[in-house]
Write an enzyme that holds these catalytic residues in place. Structure first.
Site, PDB file in Angstrom:
ATOM      1  CG  LEU A 201     -11.138   5.669  12.716  1.00 11.52           C
ATOM      2  CD1 LEU A 201     -11.926   6.842  12.492  1.00 11.52           C
ATOM      3  CD2 LEU A 201     -11.294   5.172  14.327  1.00 11.52           C
ATOM      4  CG  HIS A 202      -8.042   4.931   6.352  1.00 11.72           C
ATOM      5  ND1 HIS A 202      -9.196   5.081   6.112  1.00 11.72           N
ATOM      6  CD2 HIS A 202      -6.918   4.944   5.406  1.00 11.72           C
ATOM      7  CE1 HIS A 202      -8.782   5.674   4.890  1.00 11.72           C
ATOM      8  NE2 HIS A 202      -7.760   5.864   4.522  1.00 11.72           N
ATOM      9  NE  ARG A 203      -7.069  10.273   4.956  1.00 12.53           N
ATOM     10  CZ  ARG A 203      -7.686   9.761   3.885  1.00 12.53           C
ATOM     11  NH1 ARG A 203      -8.713   9.508   4.020  1.00 12.53           N
ATOM     12  NH2 ARG A 203      -6.902   8.947   2.995  1.00 12.53           N
ATOM     13  NE  ARG A 236      -2.850   4.587   8.355  1.00 16.25           N
ATOM     14  CZ  ARG A 236      -2.007   5.517   8.150  1.00 16.25           C
ATOM     15  NH1 ARG A 236      -1.267   6.206   9.238  1.00 16.25           N
ATOM     16  NH2 ARG A 236      -1.848   6.027   6.832  1.00 16.25           N
ATOM     17  CG  ASP A 277     -10.754   8.365   8.938  1.00 15.44           C
ATOM     18  OD1 ASP A 277     -10.869   7.398   8.242  1.00 15.44           O
ATOM     19  OD2 ASP A 277      -9.682   8.163   9.803  1.00 15.44           O
TER      20      ASP A 277
END
Ligand code: UDP
Length: 355
Positions: A201-203, A236, A277
């Site tokens: 998950l990072h978008r 992030r 993602d």
């Protein structure tokens, strides 16, 4: 005299791609490669680890530009790269994908009148809110050679009236990487459950809106009630979870530090299912013959969805939990051979040589 290619990298997926393309350039007698690392990703497990594990040589230039707002970051990288281009006089600048480093390299090449090759050209999410969409469209517009991974990417460029002479269907370099490094896949140095769902998950669209991030974390908590969830945590996302005071200590999700590519290949090949993602991980799930549930509203890799290997789920927790439960029961049926023959790097290098 050798033809000189200045390759621009800076973010994790670009290290994976460059590992195979720069190796191909090194194997080609008439070519030499100057490697520029912008510094966009700088944590050792987001950068240095990839150089060590994948045999990517030390960059010739390290710009150290990171953690800035988009335009400022692109501007700073671009200015430094213009100076490097003036020193090195490359014949080509080679950029990968859709990050700020990609756009900065592309603009520097354009400003200096050096030919520009874009690897992973033509991909579109058709979501104008995505920074990555802006970066790739701007880069495609000023490229001299557009190496597309799929026929559909070529069609996207045709629909934008791009000069078709510039477009070469090469296949996808991530397939080269998955193929080349699979025999070296290795278990991360942490306890990994026998059966698990792999999540990344990072978008920005998922991490930067607290409500969306909370909904996604709720989904993962609920999934972890019936199957372990292993999540290598992107810096992030970690920052954003800290900002919303996410209770890491009591979470059922198994967070681990970001892993190297070889460990990631292990997780992809041993996981039961992938929730992500990430752009690259969607394809890697397919290469590993694992169903992928994509935590986004749209994807660039539509051919995977059309064939039922990938499903777009957005961020509603009921959809995510129910679909995950259903897919865990599905026998893996993977019949196609998408994304080329695993020799995209060779095709890219040949395309450059032929121009
Ligand atoms: N990856 C990795 N370790 C991790 C998470 C991802 O090696 O902990 C790899 C992944 O296998 C893929 C690349 O990083 O090759 C994808 O990068 P990311 O998801 O950051 O970017 P995107 O593909 O979305 O641009």
């Amino acid at each position: 005299m050798k033809m000189k290619i200045l390759s621009v990298i800076g973010a994790r997926p670009q290290f994976v791609k460059a590992a195979v393309v720069s190796a191909e350039i090194a194997r080609t007698p008439d070519l030499e490669d100057v490697l520029v690392h912008t510094g966009q990703h700088f944590d050792s497990n987001m950068s240095q680890l990839f150089f060590e594990e994948m045999g990517l040589r030390k960059p010739d230039y390290y710009l150290g530009v990171h953690s800035l707002p988009h335009e400022e970051m692109v501007q700073q990288m671009q200015e430094q790269m213009v100076e490097i281009i003036k020193t090195e006089h490359p014949d080509w600048v080679l950029v990968y994908g859709d990050t700020d480093s990609t756009l900065a390299g592309a603009r520097a090449a354009h400003a200096c009148g050096v030919k520009l090759c874009h690897v992973e050209a033509g991909l579109r999410s058709f979501n104008p809110q995505m920074q990555e969409e802006y970066n790739r469209i701007q880069t495609d517009r000023i490229s001299d050679l557009l190496c597309v991974p799929t026929e559909l990417a070529a069609e996207n460029l045709r629909n934008e009236s791009v000069d078709i002479q510039k477009v070469v269907l090469t296949g996808d370099v991530m397939k080269d990487a998955a193929r080349a490094f699979l025999p070296m896949a290795r278990k991360p140095q942490v306890e990994i459950p026998e059966k698990f769902v792999l999540c990344t998950l990072h978008r920005a669209e998922n991490t930067d809106n607290p409500d969306v991030l909370k909904e996604l974390m709720l989904s993962l908590e609920l999934i972890a009630e019936f199957v372990p969830v292993v999540l290598p945590l992107h810096p992030r996302t970690k920052n954003k979870l800290c900002e919303i005071a996410y209770p890491f200590e009591t979470s059922r999700v198994q967070f681990i530090d970001p892993v190297g590519y070889l460990e990631m290949l292990y997780l992809l090949n041993h996981g039961a299912l992938v929730l992500t993602d990430s752009g690259g991980v969607q394809k890697e799930a397919y290469f590993a013959h694992k169903y992928c549930l994509t935590l986004r509203q749209e994807t660039e890799w539509v051919e995977l969805c059309a064939r039922g290997y990938n499903h777009l789920l957005g961020h509603n927790h009921l959809d995510i939990v129910t679909t995950t439960r259903n897919f865990l029961e599905m026998p893996p049926i993977f019949a196609d051979d998408l994304y080329g023959d695993g020799h995209a790097s060779y095709q890219i290098v040949q395309a450059i040589l032929q121009r």
